[in-house]
Design a protein around this motif. Sequence first.
Motif, mmCIF file in Angstrom:
data_model
loop_
_atom_site.group_PDB
_atom_site.id
_atom_site.type_symbol
_atom_site.label_atom_id
_atom_site.label_comp_id
_atom_site.label_asym_id
_atom_site.label_seq_id
_atom_site.Cartn_x
_atom_site.Cartn_y
_atom_site.Cartn_z
ATOM 1 N N ASN A 11 -11.006 -2.582 -9.623
ATOM 2 C CA ASN A 11 -9.592 -2.668 -9.987
ATOM 3 C C ASN A 11 -8.858 -3.566 -8.987
ATOM 4 O O ASN A 11 -9.440 -4.057 -8.016
ATOM 5 N N PHE A 12 -7.579 -3.769 -9.254
ATOM 6 C CA PHE A 12 -6.781 -4.729 -8.473
ATOM 7 C C PHE A 12 -6.817 -4.370 -6.981
ATOM 8 O O PHE A 12 -6.962 -5.235 -6.111
ATOM 9 N N MET A 13 -6.745 -3.075 -6.692
ATOM 10 C CA MET A 13 -6.695 -2.679 -5.286
ATOM 11 C C MET A 13 -8.011 -3.015 -4.586
ATOM 12 O O MET A 13 -8.020 -3.489 -3.447
ATOM 13 N N ILE A 23 -8.065 -6.717 -3.945
ATOM 14 C CA ILE A 23 -7.238 -7.060 -2.777
ATOM 15 C C ILE A 23 -8.029 -6.819 -1.490
ATOM 16 O O ILE A 23 -8.058 -7.656 -0.583
ATOM 17 N N LYS A 24 -8.679 -5.674 -1.428
ATOM 18 C CA LYS A 24 -9.443 -5.345 -0.222
ATOM 19 C C LYS A 24 -10.606 -6.305 -0.017
ATOM 20 O O LYS A 24 -10.959 -6.635 1.115
ATOM 21 N N PHE A 76 2.751 -0.658 -5.024
ATOM 22 C CA PHE A 76 1.325 -0.969 -5.149
ATOM 23 C C PHE A 76 0.769 -1.523 -3.839
ATOM 24 O O PHE A 76 -0.230 -1.038 -3.313
ATOM 25 N N ARG A 80 0.673 0.841 -0.826
ATOM 26 C CA ARG A 80 -0.435 1.797 -0.784
ATOM 27 C C ARG A 80 -1.690 1.195 -0.176
ATOM 28 O O ARG A 80 -2.641 1.892 0.132
ATOM 29 N N ILE A 81 -1.711 -0.154 -0.094
ATOM 30 C CA ILE A 81 -2.894 -0.827 0.443
ATOM 31 C C ILE A 81 -2.840 -0.866 1.966
ATOM 32 O O ILE A 81 -3.847 -0.753 2.638
ATOM 33 N N LEU A 86 0.317 -2.730 -12.134
ATOM 34 C CA LEU A 86 -0.690 -3.452 -11.330
ATOM 35 C C LEU A 86 -1.967 -2.628 -11.144
ATOM 36 O O LEU A 86 -3.072 -3.152 -11.148
ATOM 37 N N GLU A 87 -1.766 -1.336 -10.982
ATOM 38 C CA GLU A 87 -2.884 -0.415 -10.734
ATOM 39 C C GLU A 87 -3.949 -0.481 -11.832
ATOM 40 O O GLU A 87 -5.136 -0.338 -11.566
ATOM 41 N N TYR A 90 -0.141 -11.635 -2.881
ATOM 42 C CA TYR A 90 1.077 -10.827 -2.879
ATOM 43 C C TYR A 90 2.246 -11.481 -3.644
ATOM 44 O O TYR A 90 2.890 -10.829 -4.471
ATOM 45 N N MET A 93 1.758 -11.041 -7.301
ATOM 46 C CA MET A 93 2.042 -9.688 -7.799
ATOM 47 C C MET A 93 3.542 -9.514 -8.016
ATOM 48 O O MET A 93 3.979 -9.014 -9.045
#
Lengths: 405, 405
Positions: A132-134, A137-138, B77, B80-81, B128-129, B171, B174
């Motif tokens: 997923n998007f998160m 990103i990581k 979103f 949270r990262i 986004l999630e 970023y 997004m």
Amino acid sequence: MNDKDFQELTAGIATIVPADGLIQKLAQAEKEKRPLKIKLGFDPTAPDLHLGHAVVLRKLRQFQNAGHEINIIIGDFTARIGDPTGRNSARPPLTPEQVKINAQTYVNQLAKIMDVSKIKLHFNSSWLEKMNFMEVIKLLAKATLAQMLQRNDFRERYEKNIPVALHELVYPIMQGYDSVVLDADIELGGTDQLFNCMVGKDLQTSFGKNTTQIVISMPILRGTDGVEKMSKSKGNYIALTDTPNEMYGKTMSIPDELLTEWIELATDFPIEEKKHLIESIGTINPMEIKKKVAANIVKIYHGIEEAKNAEIFFYNQVQAKDLNAKEYKNINLSEFNISLNEDIISLLQLLIPEQSKSALRRLIEGGGVALNGQKITNIDLKILELPDNAKLKVGKRGFFNIIKK
Amino acid sequence: MNDKDFQELTAGIATIVPADGLIQKLAQAEKEKRPLKIKLGFDPTAPDLHLGHAVVLRKLRQFQNAGHEINIIIGDFTARIGDPTGRNSARPPLTPEQVKINAQTYVNQLAKIMDVSKIKLHFNSSWLEKMNFMEVIKLLAKATLAQMLQRNDFRERYEKNIPVALHELVYPIMQGYDSVVLDADIELGGTDQLFNCMVGKDLQTSFGKNTTQIVISMPILRGTDGVEKMSKSKGNYIALTDTPNEMYGKTMSIPDELLTEWIELATDFPIEEKKHLIESIGTINPMEIKKKVAANIVKIYHGIEEAKNAEIFFYNQVQAKDLNAKEYKNINLSEFNISLNEDIISLLQLLIPEQSKSALRRLIEGGGVALNGQKITNIDLKILELPDNAKLKVGKRGFFNIIKK
């Protein structure tokens, strides 16, 4: 692994990063009593394999022979996206069915080079699709812009104001992530893939892997035109699925300048024989060397019998046809006062008495005399050594059929 | 909307992109008989709002007053990262609970500026999630590297070899995608957010939206130190939750050079009055202007009564305390032969006879003479105009308490 085997395993490699990496990896495998995981990525949009691909694949085969595990990553995830910018309509997305068919076609062709029953096949969609998007990103946080701009084409396009879409920067990361998932020990690729392979190594480090992959790059094989990298789109390729006669004929058509490269990269002669053949370039007729190269290449993909047949076919259909196209004057040597022990220059002077010996010598040295369609390079050739009914072409206008008895 | 209202709506704006965008959007809203969707993004890691934030928020309030729809995007979103590179330990990821609490704190503070019952609150994690890698790729394909490197800090860091992690490039995309999802008509932000807001506009175009957002940038308010952008971390801020006395006192502490900026951006005087106040700078005592600014600011956030109380408190506690700290020599003017119609210079020469009139004039002009703690700038001030028991400070050492009768 003894020295000779190690020498064969490293023969023809352009780069190993780090330089002592392969020695270390082989030692590690021996110590841990396990095969090394060798990774090769494959783009399922181009399933027609040719001798260019084979340079890398045959190196993989050597690793397979040495007992290591070959892992083929089918890059189906990106292939399913196509060109999302819509700029390149020639790159439509592949359906999962097409990917499957292409992968099977690929494996069928691989079977010409390695034991496909032993390879491990992976589709990178199986891990990338789920992210997923998160998680993306990581993953992206593990690489920097400067790293990506080390890649020549990105930097050049950026500097020349040619758009680089952001997702393009992500592709090398995806390929690199495959190495993380696989825990690859070695990644193979062409020298043009070195950057992408290094991203894999760097990502393994970022993900805290204990050992990271080494990268082995193979040189790029130029195609039959002698200029461009072999590729389907350039039409300068020999496909693994080409018939023996096509393979033989196309190899005979390569320019002489390519001989060293092709001997090194496209044949499977032992190292010593490659060395010997390369040294002979310039001393014997290049066509003689090409015949050996062509026969060897056909042998690799079709076996030794087919190689012999292809040679005969080539002589009959191509070389002979070329000879028959001219009218050759029959010269029966028994009618002349000349010993078969004399050399070719003496014969030429008999045929063209108006030329001096030294002029004829220069003609031979300049490649102006052909025997059965092949340039004569051996100035000391004896008449005795000529085949019966030898077709001799002298300069642009002299065509003679030499009958010795 | 009449001209005067339009003038108030555009007052203090740094940039509108495109320049005629707001006129067009207002005409569109009128034609389609609908409110405009105004977007403001908010980072839930920094919930303490101050006058710097209020510059944008009070502009939003004006749009709300004009009947438009205020949409606040909580950027939960990315919050949270945290910092996925791990380089910045000061930026740990926020839990969903923390985000919720911060958002509520934010709304509570917004209530000081606008009618929060009418705003629409969105959490960008809600769209986004759900995105998977393939959708992310397709989103990233809509932007180019060159676009991202137009952002000054990215380009500078790249050129100075300071790492830019790849996810940082994502970023702005997004944030921009939020505008696509929202179908925003207008995005507001500080001038430092102009780049990000423009990405939103460009993405709307790439996604084939019929109309795209315009961008309204508000100037950046410098903090009470007069140097840096107002921010919590610099300690140069006035929080919306500060008490009336804190607000008043901090405003009185700003350097004179900030007056024009603060009148423009931090007060709600009508345009004409702002103009008048700004014109008066340099002609009347700056402290008098500051008092008006301070009272206005307290009025905005706490009402007119609290503003009055804060003024009295400031005089009693701060200004008076400052005056009482010195020993003032009582000067009873009735004991001297001087007319109350004479000007301040004549009085000063009476007090300090060893100084020439021109030296005393220069002292006043240089800000060296204070009346009740405020610098005297009016050189023509009459003795008559002094309050009774006026405390006069002349240079560094002259302290006089002027008793007129």
